[in-house]
Design a protein around this motif. Sequence first.
Motif, PDB file in Angstrom:
ATOM      1  N   SER A 230       3.921 -15.000  -3.856  1.00 19.04           N
ATOM      2  CA  SER A 230       5.362 -15.099  -3.629  1.00 19.04           C
ATOM      3  C   SER A 230       5.808 -14.154  -2.530  1.00 19.04           C
ATOM      4  N   GLU A 231       7.040 -14.364  -2.059  1.00 23.01           N
ATOM      5  CA  GLU A 231       7.619 -13.485  -1.037  1.00 23.01           C
ATOM      6  C   GLU A 231       7.788 -12.078  -1.584  1.00 23.01           C
ATOM      7  N   GLY A 232       8.122 -11.967  -2.885  1.00 19.27           N
ATOM      8  CA  GLY A 232       8.263 -10.649  -3.496  1.00 19.27           C
ATOM      9  C   GLY A 232       6.968  -9.877  -3.489  1.00 19.27           C
ATOM     10  N   SER A 233       5.854 -10.592  -3.669  1.00 20.47           N
ATOM     11  CA  SER A 233       4.552  -9.936  -3.646  1.00 20.47           C
ATOM     12  C   SER A 233       4.222  -9.427  -2.256  1.00 20.47           C
ATOM     13  N   SER A 234       4.616 -10.190  -1.240  1.00 21.73           N
ATOM     14  CA  SER A 234       4.397  -9.762   0.135  1.00 21.73           C
ATOM     15  C   SER A 234       5.183  -8.484   0.432  1.00 21.73           C
ATOM     16  N   LYS A 235       6.404  -8.427  -0.063  1.00 20.96           N
ATOM     17  CA  LYS A 235       7.234  -7.232   0.099  1.00 20.96           C
ATOM     18  C   LYS A 235       6.620  -6.051  -0.642  1.00 20.96           C
ATOM     19  N   ALA A 236       6.108  -6.302  -1.840  1.00 19.88           N
ATOM     20  CA  ALA A 236       5.470  -5.244  -2.631  1.00 19.88           C
ATOM     21  C   ALA A 236       4.224  -4.725  -1.933  1.00 19.88           C
ATOM     22  N   LEU A 237       3.460  -5.634  -1.318  1.00 22.31           N
ATOM     23  CA  LEU A 237       2.259  -5.231  -0.580  1.00 22.31           C
ATOM     24  C   LEU A 237       2.608  -4.320   0.577  1.00 22.31           C
ATOM     25  N   SER A 238       3.678  -4.654   1.303  1.00 21.47           N
ATOM     26  CA  SER A 238       4.112  -3.831   2.433  1.00 21.47           C
ATOM     27  C   SER A 238       4.547  -2.445   1.970  1.00 21.47           C
ATOM     28  N   THR A 239       5.304  -2.406   0.858  1.00 17.38           N
ATOM     29  CA  THR A 239       5.772  -1.119   0.325  1.00 17.38           C
ATOM     30  C   THR A 239       4.611  -0.260  -0.145  1.00 17.38           C
ATOM     31  N   CYS A 240       3.660  -0.858  -0.869  1.00 17.61           N
ATOM     32  CA  CYS A 240       2.524  -0.108  -1.400  1.00 17.61           C
ATOM     33  C   CYS A 240       1.607   0.388  -0.291  1.00 17.61           C
ATOM     34  N   SER A 241       1.420  -0.423   0.749  1.00 19.29           N
ATOM     35  CA  SER A 241       0.572   0.015   1.863  1.00 19.29           C
ATOM     36  C   SER A 241       1.204   1.204   2.576  1.00 19.29           C
ATOM     37  N   ALA A 242       2.543   1.226   2.670  1.00 13.06           N
ATOM     38  CA  ALA A 242       3.234   2.374   3.254  1.00 13.06           C
ATOM     39  C   ALA A 242       3.040   3.614   2.388  1.00 13.06           C
ATOM     40  N   HIS A 243       3.176   3.446   1.071  1.00 17.42           N
ATOM     41  CA  HIS A 243       2.970   4.560   0.138  1.00 17.42           C
ATOM     42  C   HIS A 243       1.548   5.100   0.249  1.00 17.42           C
ATOM     43  N   PHE A 244       0.569   4.202   0.284  1.00 15.95           N
ATOM     44  CA  PHE A 244      -0.830   4.636   0.328  1.00 15.95           C
ATOM     45  C   PHE A 244      -1.152   5.341   1.643  1.00 15.95           C
ATOM     46  N   THR A 245      -0.544   4.902   2.734  1.00 19.20           N
ATOM     47  CA  THR A 245      -0.730   5.578   4.022  1.00 19.20           C
ATOM     48  C   THR A 245      -0.234   7.012   3.956  1.00 19.20           C
ATOM     49  N   VAL A 246       0.943   7.205   3.348  1.00 21.40           N
ATOM     50  CA  VAL A 246       1.500   8.553   3.195  1.00 21.40           C
ATOM     51  C   VAL A 246       0.598   9.418   2.330  1.00 21.40           C
ATOM     52  N   VAL A 247       0.094   8.849   1.234  1.00 26.08           N
ATOM     53  CA  VAL A 247      -0.809   9.583   0.339  1.00 26.08           C
ATOM     54  C   VAL A 247      -2.052  10.053   1.079  1.00 26.08           C
ATOM     55  N   THR A 248      -2.643   9.167   1.879  1.00 26.92           N
ATOM     56  CA  THR A 248      -3.855   9.504   2.625  1.00 26.92           C
ATOM     57  C   THR A 248      -3.590  10.591   3.656  1.00 26.92           C
ATOM     58  N   LEU A 249      -2.475  10.476   4.365  1.00 27.53           N
ATOM     59  CA  LEU A 249      -2.141  11.462   5.397  1.00 27.53           C
ATOM     60  C   LEU A 249      -1.890  12.840   4.789  1.00 27.53           C
ATOM     61  N   PHE A 250      -1.340  12.877   3.580  1.00 22.94           N
ATOM     62  CA  PHE A 250      -1.046  14.162   2.946  1.00 22.94           C
ATOM     63  C   PHE A 250      -2.282  14.786   2.315  1.00 22.94           C
ATOM     64  N   PHE A 251      -3.033  13.989   1.550  1.00 26.36           N
ATOM     65  CA  PHE A 251      -4.158  14.536   0.787  1.00 26.36           C
ATOM     66  C   PHE A 251      -5.383  14.814   1.646  1.00 26.36           C
ATOM     67  N   GLY A 252      -5.627  14.003   2.671  1.00 29.11           N
ATOM     68  CA  GLY A 252      -6.830  14.168   3.487  1.00 29.11           C
ATOM     69  C   GLY A 252      -7.016  15.583   4.026  1.00 29.11           C
ATOM     70  N   PRO A 253      -6.061  16.111   4.807  1.00 26.58           N
ATOM     71  CA  PRO A 253      -6.205  17.481   5.333  1.00 26.58           C
ATOM     72  C   PRO A 253      -6.261  18.544   4.235  1.00 26.58           C
ATOM     73  N   CYS A 254      -5.464  18.377   3.171  1.00 23.63           N
ATOM     74  CA  CYS A 254      -5.448  19.371   2.083  1.00 23.63           C
ATOM     75  C   CYS A 254      -6.819  19.478   1.422  1.00 23.63           C
ATOM     76  N   ILE A 255      -7.418  18.329   1.140  1.00 23.08           N
ATOM     77  CA  ILE A 255      -8.728  18.324   0.486  1.00 23.08           C
ATOM     78  C   ILE A 255      -9.765  18.990   1.372  1.00 23.08           C
ATOM     79  N   PHE A 256      -9.752  18.665   2.666  1.00 21.36           N
ATOM     80  CA  PHE A 256     -10.748  19.210   3.589  1.00 21.36           C
ATOM     81  C   PHE A 256     -10.648  20.737   3.670  1.00 21.36           C
TER      82      PHE A 256
END
Length: 315
Positions: A230-256
């Motif tokens: 559905s269109e709602g799922s496409s919107k949810a995918l876009s939102t979640c991919s944005a969230h996951f990008t932020v998570v990766t950018l924040f945690f990656g340097p901290c962990i290293f």
Amino acid sequence: MAWSNQSVVTEFILQGLSSSWELQIFYFLFFSIVYAATVLGNLLIMLTIVSEPRLHSPMYFLLGNLSFIDMSLASFATPKMIADFLSEYKAISFEGCITQIFFLHLLGGAEIVLLISMSFDRYVAICKPLRYLTIMSRRMCVGFVALSWIVGVFHAMSQLAFTVNLPFCGPNEVDSFFCDLPLVIKLACVDTYILGVFMISTSGMIALVCFILLVISYTIILVTVRQRSSEGSSKALSTCSAHFTVVTLFFGPCIFIYVWPFTNFPIDKVLSVFYTIFTPLLNPVIYTLRNKDVKDSMRKLSSHIFKSSKTDNIP
């Protein structure tokens, strides 16, 4: 404690990013622009969420608080770094150094909890949509935000509990543009191996475990989304991919940085710049580019402000 009587270091010297005067001038101009963009970008997101009724939902409430934390994270050390580019003597008092460490871990701990809360919000919205507003009530959202600050305070205090009483009686040069705990404890006049292990267990491993849990969480969410068309799922995918990008950018340097506190890598300074300056800038960029509701609301707010200023200028 006996250690505190041995501390004769009253200030630390920050070595900064470069000793080249030409590069420091360039860095001064570049990071001044980046910092201004970070503050304005996050302020714009907060103002948009507060002023736009259709953004008064749990996800955007958490996003507004994330913007506040990001703006604060960019401000605990960046203004001093920018000022130091124009100064030959880049010193910070012992108290100022401890304050920087406190706010770094306060804001870092709070952001970790908030990112986990945002992951839970997306999980409920996608996997349990009929119960979303019941589960993600206003009380729950306020509780998540309060918990993030409580965890941040306790995490910061745990990092400083032993650090403030360490004896600093010799070297006082910190190889960075701000006081970071792994670099500061190495300057103590005692063996800090046990303190380093404690730091790994409370910062590095916690960040690593939380990141793994978030990866698992978003994987479950994305698998659920891909099973729908559905269109709602496409919107949810876009939102979640944005969230996951932020998570990766924040945690990656901290962990290293915090999983290997005993070893200095040349890239450590670059990663410190990234998670304290660039990540708070990229968060508003990512959320506005990947979220249609935020983009439309920002255009509406900008248009309203422009029309209001134009009306005020008409005699």
